[in-house]
Design a protein around this motif. Sequence first.
Motif, PDB file in Angstrom:
ATOM      1  N   LYS A 211       0.891  -1.141   0.080  1.00 56.83           N
ATOM      2  CA  LYS A 211       0.003   0.148   0.059  1.00 56.83           C
ATOM      3  C   LYS A 211       0.667   1.164   0.142  1.00 56.83           C
ATOM      4  N   LYS A 212       1.898   1.401   0.871  1.00 57.80           N
ATOM      5  CA  LYS A 212       2.950   2.333   1.114  1.00 57.80           C
ATOM      6  C   LYS A 212       3.476   2.826  -0.277  1.00 57.80           C
ATOM      7  N   TYR A 213       4.002   1.746  -0.945  1.00 61.63           N
ATOM      8  CA  TYR A 213       4.683   1.675  -2.107  1.00 61.63           C
ATOM      9  C   TYR A 213       3.906   1.738  -3.458  1.00 61.63           C
ATOM     10  N   SER A 214       2.462   1.608  -3.248  1.00 62.12           N
ATOM     11  CA  SER A 214       1.454   1.757  -4.293  1.00 62.12           C
ATOM     12  C   SER A 214       1.904   0.651  -5.379  1.00 62.12           C
TER      13      SER A 214
ATOM     14  N   ASN B  89       0.590  -2.773  -6.976  1.00 58.65           N
ATOM     15  CA  ASN B  89      -0.595  -3.666  -7.175  1.00 58.65           C
ATOM     16  C   ASN B  89      -0.019  -4.954  -7.082  1.00 58.65           C
TER      17      ASN B  89
END
Length: 269
Positions: free
Chosen positions: A29-32, A34
């Motif tokens: 989530k933090k590093y976006s 997928n």
Amino acid sequence: MDAETRVYAVIGNPVRHSLSPTMHNALFKKYSLNAVYVAFEVSRENAREAVEGIRVLGIAGVNVTMPLKEEVARYVELSEDARAIGSVNTIVNSNGKLLGYTTDGIGARRALERFTTLEGANVLILGAGGAGKAIAYELSKVASVVVLNRTVEKAKALEDFGVKGDALTPENLEYYLELADVLINATSVGMNEDRSLVPREMLKPGLVVMDIVYKPLITRLLREAKEKGCTIVDGLWMLVYQGAESFKLWTGIEADVELMRRVALERLG
Ligand code: ATR
């Protein structure tokens, strides 16, 4: 999540209390990214099929935990470290080729390096099971290592790594602890119990004491060590750093260990 989502997982048994999904999903989530990280309960008998499953389903990366770390090493291509200790805790799927690594030792090393310098240090490890072996192997690259184990043969077997192995007796404990800069409990003693292998009076100020147990977070060993003025390193630091090393192997990203620790602590409650 969509048709492009990359899947990561931990395999082993038990896995339902694993902190790895919590830590890695927070990082995705933090590093976006997928990607999603899940847990699959796999017994030792099914290790081979599970590895085949990773291959055919194109699972991007896997952590391997008890009781599969040694078994899985038979079915993947091994890094030098994984080969040396005969254990895999991280699989990288590189276009269908499965590469096996071990990050347990380096996780312990990074956790300790957060608090102290290991170059030339005298390290005393209690326990020569899977964890003790991985830690002894890694730390022996930079430090002078002694391993004490209840079953002395298992400690002696580690002498191939250039460490000293001996029996875990009160006399040996007292003798080697006198010389030690760093003490590591790599046994399961203290897990969900208020018990320590090290008599309180043997702990001295200035000693760095690490426990691989993280339930409870502050074991009896760590509590008494803190009272005696030692620097303490809890088992969650080792878990976080081994996870961060796996994450780096999968993504190339230097993971935010503070975030990993924060979400793991929340999960532990
Ligand atoms: P892990 O993979 O977590 O290292 P393991 O391979 O089962 O688990 O190893 C457990 C370690 O804890 C071993 O070093 C074990 O000693 P033995 O090799 O003699 O079995 C150690 N251990 C467990 N209970 C212990 C106890 N009550 N006293 C001393 N050592 C203990």
